[in-house]
Design a protein around this motif. Sequence first.
Motif, PDB file in Angstrom:
ATOM      1  N   GLY A  64       8.649  58.684  45.919  1.00 12.79           N
ATOM      2  CA  GLY A  64       9.058  59.793  46.770  1.00 12.79           C
ATOM      3  C   GLY A  64       7.968  60.821  46.975  1.00 12.79           C
ATOM      4  N   ALA A  65       6.804  60.646  46.335  1.00 11.75           N
ATOM      5  CA  ALA A  65       5.692  61.589  46.496  1.00 11.75           C
ATOM      6  C   ALA A  65       5.084  61.395  47.880  1.00 11.75           C
ATOM      7  N   ASP A  66       5.017  62.473  48.638  1.00 12.47           N
ATOM      8  CA  ASP A  66       4.629  62.372  50.045  1.00 12.47           C
ATOM      9  C   ASP A  66       3.420  63.255  50.332  1.00 12.47           C
ATOM     10  N   GLN A  67       2.373  63.103  49.528  1.00 13.69           N
ATOM     11  CA  GLN A  67       1.138  63.821  49.807  1.00 13.69           C
ATOM     12  C   GLN A  67      -0.060  62.975  49.412  1.00 13.69           C
ATOM     13  N   GLU A  68      -1.204  63.367  49.941  1.00  9.37           N
ATOM     14  CA  GLU A  68      -2.451  62.645  49.716  1.00  9.37           C
ATOM     15  C   GLU A  68      -2.916  62.763  48.256  1.00  9.37           C
ATOM     16  N   GLU A  69      -3.864  61.909  47.897  1.00  9.81           N
ATOM     17  CA  GLU A  69      -4.495  61.926  46.567  1.00  9.81           C
ATOM     18  C   GLU A  69      -3.458  61.857  45.447  1.00  9.81           C
ATOM     19  N   THR A  70      -2.638  60.822  45.509  1.00 11.37           N
ATOM     20  CA  THR A  70      -1.563  60.610  44.535  1.00 11.37           C
ATOM     21  C   THR A  70      -1.662  59.183  43.998  1.00 11.37           C
ATOM     22  N   ILE A  71      -1.422  59.013  42.700  1.00 19.88           N
ATOM     23  CA  ILE A  71      -1.441  57.689  42.080  1.00 19.88           C
ATOM     24  C   ILE A  71      -0.214  57.535  41.185  1.00 19.88           C
ATOM     25  N   LEU A  72       0.445  56.396  41.296  1.00 22.67           N
ATOM     26  CA  LEU A  72       1.578  56.048  40.434  1.00 22.67           C
ATOM     27  C   LEU A  72       1.152  54.923  39.493  1.00 22.67           C
ATOM     28  N   VAL A  73       1.454  55.078  38.208  1.00 21.13           N
ATOM     29  CA  VAL A  73       1.169  54.047  37.207  1.00 21.13           C
ATOM     30  C   VAL A  73       2.471  53.673  36.506  1.00 21.13           C
ATOM     31  N   LEU A  74       2.762  52.378  36.469  1.00 24.01           N
ATOM     32  CA  LEU A  74       3.945  51.856  35.781  1.00 24.01           C
ATOM     33  C   LEU A  74       3.482  50.927  34.662  1.00 24.01           C
ATOM     34  N   PHE A  75       3.946  51.185  33.439  1.00 25.06           N
ATOM     35  CA  PHE A  75       3.560  50.395  32.268  1.00 25.06           C
ATOM     36  C   PHE A  75       4.784  50.314  31.349  1.00 25.06           C
ATOM     37  N   PRO A  76       5.772  49.478  31.711  1.00 20.70           N
ATOM     38  CA  PRO A  76       7.054  49.478  30.996  1.00 20.70           C
ATOM     39  C   PRO A  76       6.954  49.138  29.514  1.00 20.70           C
ATOM     40  N   ASP A  77       5.918  48.406  29.120  1.00 19.56           N
ATOM     41  CA  ASP A  77       5.769  48.027  27.709  1.00 19.56           C
ATOM     42  C   ASP A  77       4.775  48.909  26.965  1.00 19.56           C
ATOM     43  N   ALA A  78       4.450  50.066  27.515  1.00 18.57           N
ATOM     44  CA  ALA A  78       3.479  50.954  26.868  1.00 18.57           C
ATOM     45  C   ALA A  78       3.947  51.350  25.474  1.00 18.57           C
ATOM     46  N   PRO A  79       3.027  51.425  24.499  1.00 20.27           N
ATOM     47  CA  PRO A  79       3.406  51.833  23.143  1.00 20.27           C
ATOM     48  C   PRO A  79       4.008  53.233  23.082  1.00 20.27           C
ATOM     49  N   TYR A  80       3.558  54.109  23.990  1.00 19.84           N
ATOM     50  CA  TYR A  80       4.067  55.477  24.020  1.00 19.84           C
ATOM     51  C   TYR A  80       4.949  55.673  25.251  1.00 19.84           C
ATOM     52  N   VAL A  81       6.119  56.260  25.029  1.00 18.25           N
ATOM     53  CA  VAL A  81       7.098  56.439  26.106  1.00 18.25           C
ATOM     54  C   VAL A  81       6.505  57.188  27.285  1.00 18.25           C
ATOM     55  N   GLU A  82       5.676  58.185  27.011  1.00 22.71           N
ATOM     56  CA  GLU A  82       5.149  59.032  28.092  1.00 22.71           C
ATOM     57  C   GLU A  82       4.180  58.281  29.006  1.00 22.71           C
ATOM     58  N   HIS A  83       3.774  57.067  28.627  1.00 25.31           N
ATOM     59  CA  HIS A  83       2.869  56.281  29.463  1.00 25.31           C
ATOM     60  C   HIS A  83       3.608  55.230  30.294  1.00 25.31           C
ATOM     61  N   ARG A  84       4.918  55.153  30.186  1.00 28.46           N
ATOM     62  CA  ARG A  84       5.632  54.068  30.865  1.00 28.46           C
ATOM     63  C   ARG A  84       5.810  54.319  32.368  1.00 28.46           C
ATOM     64  N   GLU A  85       5.893  55.565  32.743  1.00 31.71           N
ATOM     65  CA  GLU A  85       5.882  55.966  34.159  1.00 31.71           C
ATOM     66  C   GLU A  85       5.031  57.224  34.252  1.00 31.71           C
ATOM     67  N   MET A  86       3.982  57.172  35.058  1.00 24.78           N
ATOM     68  CA  MET A  86       3.111  58.334  35.201  1.00 24.78           C
ATOM     69  C   MET A  86       2.771  58.556  36.670  1.00 24.78           C
ATOM     70  N   LEU A  87       2.805  59.814  37.064  1.00 25.54           N
ATOM     71  CA  LEU A  87       2.433  60.195  38.423  1.00 25.54           C
ATOM     72  C   LEU A  87       1.270  61.175  38.337  1.00 25.54           C
ATOM     73  N   PHE A  88       0.208  60.861  39.078  1.00 26.69           N
ATOM     74  CA  PHE A  88      -0.973  61.715  39.114  1.00 26.69           C
ATOM     75  C   PHE A  88      -1.065  62.358  40.493  1.00 26.69           C
ATOM     76  N   VAL A  89      -1.123  63.680  40.528  1.00 24.20           N
ATOM     77  CA  VAL A  89      -1.175  64.401  41.800  1.00 24.20           C
ATOM     78  C   VAL A  89      -2.356  65.360  41.790  1.00 24.20           C
ATOM     79  N   ARG A  90      -2.780  65.716  42.961  1.00 19.48           N
ATOM     80  CA  ARG A  90      -3.897  66.647  43.140  1.00 19.48           C
ATOM     81  C   ARG A  90      -3.516  68.018  42.587  1.00 19.48           C
ATOM     82  N   GLU A  91      -4.391  68.562  41.760  1.00 22.15           N
ATOM     83  CA  GLU A  91      -4.097  69.874  41.183  1.00 22.15           C
ATOM     84  C   GLU A  91      -4.121  70.943  42.265  1.00 22.15           C
TER      85      GLU A  91
END
Length: 430
Positions: A57-84
């Motif tokens: 649903g992120a609708d702006q430039e310079e955005t990255i989505l990372v999905l890692f369902p088996d990540a050892p740490y919960v906070e890494h299983r879904e990550m959204l990177f947006v322009r500061e």
Amino acid sequence: MKYDQIPSELFVKNRKNFMAQMKPNSIAVFNSNDTYPISADSTMPFQQARDLFYLSGADQEETILVLFPDAPYVEHREMLFVRETNEHIAVWEGEKLTKEKAYEVSGIKSVHWLKDFDKIFFEVMTQAERIYFNTNEHYRQSVETETREDRFIKATKAKFPAHSWERSNPILQSLRSVKDQIELDILQKACDITEKGFRRVLNFVKPGVWEYEIEAEYMHEFLRNRSRGFAYTPIIASGNNANVLHYIENNQQCKAGDLILMDVGAEYANYSSDMSRTIPVSGRFTNRQREVYDAVNRVKDNATKMLVPGNYWKEYHKEVGELMTKELLDLKLLDKADVKNQDPNWPAYKKYFMHGTSHHIGLDTHDYGVLWEKMTENMVFTVEPGIYIPEEGFGIRLEDDVVIQKSGEPFNLMRNIPIEAEEIEDIMNT
């Protein structure tokens, strides 16, 4: 954005469905589109990469989505990177996604600034065995520009050559082809805006107007209803222009007695509508125009009934071709000898109806969908037969967007848009 915010539950569900099909210990990455330059300091209006939007649903430039369902740490299983964002950006460019707003839009709790991507990505890649790359494998794609996604894939392969690679596209082709109810509601909104534009045009058209003036009437109505504008480059084709399938100049005057073929659709929240209507410049069809118009409408109605679960796209088109052949025989455009001697690879009806009848529609006008698999409930297709007769100076195409139902006929998202010849004439003459 002009549109109302979409409930984040849609994107939460989409990600869950996607990750359920990933292989164990895998990462999937999705990049936003580039903002493309024109020249000097000018750029084209930004449009988000549809796969990234579908999953976040992120609708702006310079955005990255990372999905890692088996990540050892919960906070890494879904990550959204947006322009500061900061005060300077806010003054010059306006509001951007904050971390809080990004979570509200996407339902992703782990939101980071883009500047932290390389460090975090290296960490999670050391924990994963493979990465899903997102390539454009649509059957009609012909992209020559190197995209942000392309550059990411090239750089990642060079930096992590020992990882296995997988393709996101086959999963997305399947998922995106079947719409959630939230998506169907958005598509209905886009079709409703298109209806408003068409009704406006019916009251505007008269001999002497220019095709671009009609285009402007649509744009006015679309914008005032919170659409970004046309879902694709509009076709406003009067007279013989209608026999050019992708006529987009829209620069000719509409003459009395001619028909106008209009292939237009409003965008709403990145979702497309796709409508075709053909109307008489003078407000009345001639007898011959009406004869051909009704033939096209009959093919459309009967073709729509064939869009049911279990049918195959390729077989469906063959059946529609048989319907069209019968109509062209009745119109005296073909004779029995034409049909008897036709090339099976290019049937006789193709002389007057040379394009396909239906395609998937959704986030893209020609949306993702696996064409060799059976049609299923909640797929959305266009239905758009046409007859094009250059020697008679007109072409007719009629098109609606319909949802395949579990049982019964498809649900027409454009059911309220006038299409019967009598109704069009009545509106144009009141």
